[in-house]
Design a protein around this motif. Sequence first.
Motif, PDB file in Angstrom:
ATOM      1  N   GLY A 217       0.476  -1.105  -0.422  1.00  0.00           N
ATOM      2  CA  GLY A 217      -0.368   0.335   0.096  1.00  0.00           C
ATOM      3  C   GLY A 217       0.883   1.044   0.090  1.00  0.00           C
ATOM      4  O   GLY A 217       0.248   2.458   0.804  1.00  0.00           O
ATOM      5  N   SER A 218       1.884   1.139  -0.601  1.00  0.00           N
ATOM      6  CA  SER A 218       2.804   2.196   0.081  1.00  0.00           C
ATOM      7  C   SER A 218       3.085   2.764  -1.163  1.00  0.00           C
ATOM      8  O   SER A 218       3.513   4.044  -1.395  1.00  0.00           O
ATOM      9  N   GLY A 219       2.337   2.374  -2.587  1.00  0.00           N
ATOM     10  CA  GLY A 219       2.013   3.335  -3.682  1.00  0.00           C
ATOM     11  C   GLY A 219       3.095   2.961  -4.737  1.00  0.00           C
ATOM     12  O   GLY A 219       3.563   3.586  -6.082  1.00  0.00           O
ATOM     13  N   LYS A 220       3.353   1.594  -5.052  1.00  0.00           N
ATOM     14  CA  LYS A 220       4.136   1.253  -5.694  1.00  0.00           C
ATOM     15  C   LYS A 220       3.484   1.275  -6.983  1.00  0.00           C
ATOM     16  O   LYS A 220       4.164   1.242  -8.662  1.00  0.00           O
ATOM     17  N   SER A 221       2.633   0.593  -7.348  1.00  0.00           N
ATOM     18  CA  SER A 221       1.813   0.478  -8.411  1.00  0.00           C
ATOM     19  C   SER A 221       1.442   1.172  -9.340  1.00  0.00           C
ATOM     20  O   SER A 221       0.958   1.825  -9.989  1.00  0.00           O
ATOM     21  N   THR A 222       0.677   2.397  -8.404  1.00  0.00           N
ATOM     22  CA  THR A 222       0.936   3.955  -8.961  1.00  0.00           C
ATOM     23  C   THR A 222       1.962   4.639  -9.358  1.00  0.00           C
ATOM     24  O   THR A 222       1.597   5.344 -10.732  1.00  0.00           O
ATOM     25  N   LYS A 245      -1.023  -9.514 -10.368  1.00  0.00           N
ATOM     26  CA  LYS A 245      -2.069  -9.126  -9.585  1.00  0.00           C
ATOM     27  C   LYS A 245      -3.154  -8.909 -10.296  1.00  0.00           C
ATOM     28  O   LYS A 245      -4.571  -9.021 -10.268  1.00  0.00           O
ATOM     29  N   GLU A 308       4.550  -6.758  -8.903  1.00  0.00           N
ATOM     30  CA  GLU A 308       5.295  -8.115  -8.026  1.00  0.00           C
ATOM     31  C   GLU A 308       6.232  -9.117  -8.373  1.00  0.00           C
ATOM     32  O   GLU A 308       5.424 -10.227  -9.336  1.00  0.00           O
ATOM     33  N   GLN A 347       7.454  -5.736  -3.010  1.00  0.00           N
ATOM     34  CA  GLN A 347       7.389  -5.048  -1.589  1.00  0.00           C
ATOM     35  C   GLN A 347       9.333  -5.420  -0.745  1.00  0.00           C
ATOM     36  O   GLN A 347       9.572  -3.692  -0.247  1.00  0.00           O
ATOM     37  N   ARG A 415       7.284  13.022  -3.368  1.00  0.00           N
ATOM     38  CA  ARG A 415       5.470  12.415  -3.316  1.00  0.00           C
ATOM     39  C   ARG A 415       5.594  11.774  -5.407  1.00  0.00           C
ATOM     40  O   ARG A 415       4.986  13.471  -5.891  1.00  0.00           O
ATOM     41  N   SER A 416       5.658  11.066  -5.230  1.00  0.00           N
ATOM     42  CA  SER A 416       4.424  10.529  -6.612  1.00  0.00           C
ATOM     43  C   SER A 416       3.612  10.885  -7.308  1.00  0.00           C
ATOM     44  O   SER A 416       2.772  11.776  -6.007  1.00  0.00           O
ATOM     45  N   HIS A 418       0.011  11.080  -8.579  1.00  0.00           N
ATOM     46  CA  HIS A 418      -1.537   9.799  -8.091  1.00  0.00           C
ATOM     47  C   HIS A 418      -1.880   9.915  -9.318  1.00  0.00           C
ATOM     48  O   HIS A 418      -2.192  11.352  -9.571  1.00  0.00           O
TER      49      HIS A 418
HETATM   50  N1  LIG Z   1       0.990   9.467  -4.517  1.00  0.00           N
HETATM   51  C1  LIG Z   1      -0.520   9.194  -3.857  1.00  0.00           C
HETATM   52  N2  LIG Z   1      -0.699  10.393  -3.672  1.00  0.00           N
HETATM   53  C2  LIG Z   1      -1.987   9.635  -3.565  1.00  0.00           C
HETATM   54  N3  LIG Z   1      -2.546   8.534  -3.068  1.00  0.00           N
HETATM   55  C3  LIG Z   1      -1.565   7.434  -3.506  1.00  0.00           C
HETATM   56  C4  LIG Z   1      -0.382   7.429  -4.037  1.00  0.00           C
HETATM   57  N4  LIG Z   1       0.022   6.916  -4.213  1.00  0.00           N
HETATM   58  C5  LIG Z   1      -0.521   5.484  -4.072  1.00  0.00           C
HETATM   59  N5  LIG Z   1      -1.542   6.451  -3.320  1.00  0.00           N
HETATM   60  C6  LIG Z   1      -2.460   5.503  -2.956  1.00  0.00           C
HETATM   61  O1  LIG Z   1      -1.924   3.712  -2.050  1.00  0.00           O
HETATM   62  C7  LIG Z   1      -3.446   3.345  -2.214  1.00  0.00           C
HETATM   63  C8  LIG Z   1      -1.973   1.695  -2.697  1.00  0.00           C
HETATM   64  O2  LIG Z   1      -0.800   2.336  -3.642  1.00  0.00           O
HETATM   65  P1  LIG Z   1      -0.925   1.535  -4.672  1.00  0.00           P
HETATM   66  O3  LIG Z   1      -1.642   0.142  -4.701  1.00  0.00           O
HETATM   67  O4  LIG Z   1      -0.029   1.604  -5.602  1.00  0.00           O
HETATM   68  O5  LIG Z   1       0.556   0.669  -3.361  1.00  0.00           O
HETATM   69  P2  LIG Z   1       1.267  -0.855  -3.341  1.00  0.00           P
HETATM   70  O6  LIG Z   1       2.639  -0.290  -3.122  1.00  0.00           O
HETATM   71  O7  LIG Z   1       1.299  -1.394  -4.782  1.00  0.00           O
HETATM   72  O8  LIG Z   1       0.205  -1.749  -3.140  1.00  0.00           O
HETATM   73  P3  LIG Z   1       0.987  -3.341  -2.934  1.00  0.00           P
HETATM   74  O9  LIG Z   1       1.975  -4.019  -2.727  1.00  0.00           O
HETATM   75  O10 LIG Z   1      -0.056  -4.102  -2.244  1.00  0.00           O
HETATM   76  O11 LIG Z   1       0.180  -3.718  -3.881  1.00  0.00           O
HETATM   77  C9  LIG Z   1      -3.197   3.208  -2.957  1.00  0.00           C
HETATM   78  O12 LIG Z   1      -5.263   3.290  -2.886  1.00  0.00           O
HETATM   79  C10 LIG Z   1      -3.102   4.751  -3.828  1.00  0.00           C
HETATM   80  O13 LIG Z   1      -4.604   5.312  -5.172  1.00  0.00           O
END
Ligand SMILES: Nc1ncnc2c1ncn2[C@@H]1O[C@H](COP(=O)(O)OP(=O)(O)OP(=O)(O)O)[C@@H](O)[C@H]1O
Length: 447
Positions: A217-222, A245, A308, A347, A415-416, A418
């Motif tokens: 949930g840290s924002g990698k996929s975003t 995924k 992933e 992760q 901060r990336s 979004h």
């Molecule tokens: N820069 C950002 N600003 C605001 N919200 C964000 C940002 N990046 C990610 N998010 C939000 O955080 C949540 C998790 O993001 P994301 O799915 O990219 O995490 P992840 O690291 O890929 O998680 P996982 O390891 O479970 O795949 C999402 O709801 C996304 O919309």
Amino acid sequence: MVTEPTSQRHPSAADEVMELLTRFGTAWRVELVILALPIALGIWLSVRLGPVAAGAITASVVLAVVVPPPSRRLLARILHRASVRRHLEVAFASVTGVLSDRPPIIGAVVRTTGGDRVQLGLRHGTSIEDLERAGAVIASSLGVRDVRAAVDPAHQNLVTLTIIRHDPFASTGLPCPLVKAKGFDAWEGVPVGVDEEGEIVRLLLPEHNVLLGGEPGSGKSTALSVLLGAFALDPGVCLWLFDGKLVELAPWSTCARRFVGPDIALAISVLEELRGEMDRRYSELLARKVKKVAPRDGLSLHVLVIDELALYVAGTDKSLAGRFAELLRDLVARGRAAGIIVVAATQKPSTDIVPSALRDLFGFRWALRCATREASDTVLGSGWASRGFSAADSAPSTRGVGLLLHEGGIPVRLRSFHLSDGDIRVIAERAQRLRHDESVATGESEP
Ligand SMILES: Nc1ncnc2c1ncn2[C@@H]1O[C@H](COP(=O)(O)OP(=O)(O)OP(=O)(O)O)[C@@H](O)[C@H]1O
Ligand SMILES: [Mg+2]
């Protein structure tokens, strides 16, 4: 012989007043100089022109400096820097131990969106560890949220002290420029996010590979989507997408040459196909008598994005996972000059998950928030946390904040951008149209 107690041991009241005045004068030197200038001008003019004319001219000069916004801003900046210096000097003096005896030399002070960035020169016998240990005391003396010290890897005596007055990433930030972009040139830096000073951070990927890591949930996929959005908008880029995924990268599948879900056997055969492309590309480069692809040479970039990564390189079938890791290692190792860019996210890329022979080949690293300093070092490379660069420092609630280690060689906190699902749909549809138009123009098949 018995000596009389000297006056040095019992300073007189006059000495104490002098010392107090000296300390006051040193601490407030900038403000005193600024105040002294109009007073000196007034006195000088009064001697020459009389008090009325002197008062009128001095007041006009002061107004001419204070009223116009540019000079007012300059004055405010000078006073702000002086105030930061003064407070830091007091803060260093309040730390017990080596820092108060040998306080750092305070260099340039730059105001940032979240506070200030101060260059410090450490004196002999002190190190970054002394500053880190005293971090909480300094922050409390300054009355700020936090201070963070990061040492210049090339000069252990040069430190950047970031004073954090408020979280620079707390607001939603700037919109991603890709949402409105008509197209993109993959040979330019991808706008991936905003740094602590509100500046857009650009990631130049040709000839580089990037590994992303961070807690769930840290924002990698975003972050991957932002990179993909840029590359999708360049019809000259051939996309190869792997998504453990399935749903994260699916919106870009219409722009991709290959899209693979959690199917390791298919993933291996697609990697073999890409490796075939790489080998053909090297034959082409040989025929052209050049060593690597270059902008506008007509040779497309191939971007391989894997979300992933652990699913593919650490799956239950060890022999398939090993085969995948070996193929990927070959692509990362040899792909650079052939125009192959690998972007992979997982992760925690510890060696039990990503073989070090593969992980260590990724030159660029992007650590989104990590649970611990050790996990942050696993992504960025060992030693960064102890130099003040840890992705465990950011607030868990502020998604997308992390450290990007790229061209400059020093991690950048950012901060990336979004991209909402709607933004992704809009960019992907535009990218698909661009790719369709390009294929019609060149007579080649899509994508
Ligand atoms: N820069 C950002 N600003 C605001 N919200 C964000 C940002 N990046 C990610 N998010 C939000 O955080 C949540 C998790 O993001 P994301 O799915 O990219 O995490 P992840 O690291 O890929 O998680 P996982 O390891 O479970 O795949 C999402 O709801 C996304 O919309
Ligand atoms: Mg994800």
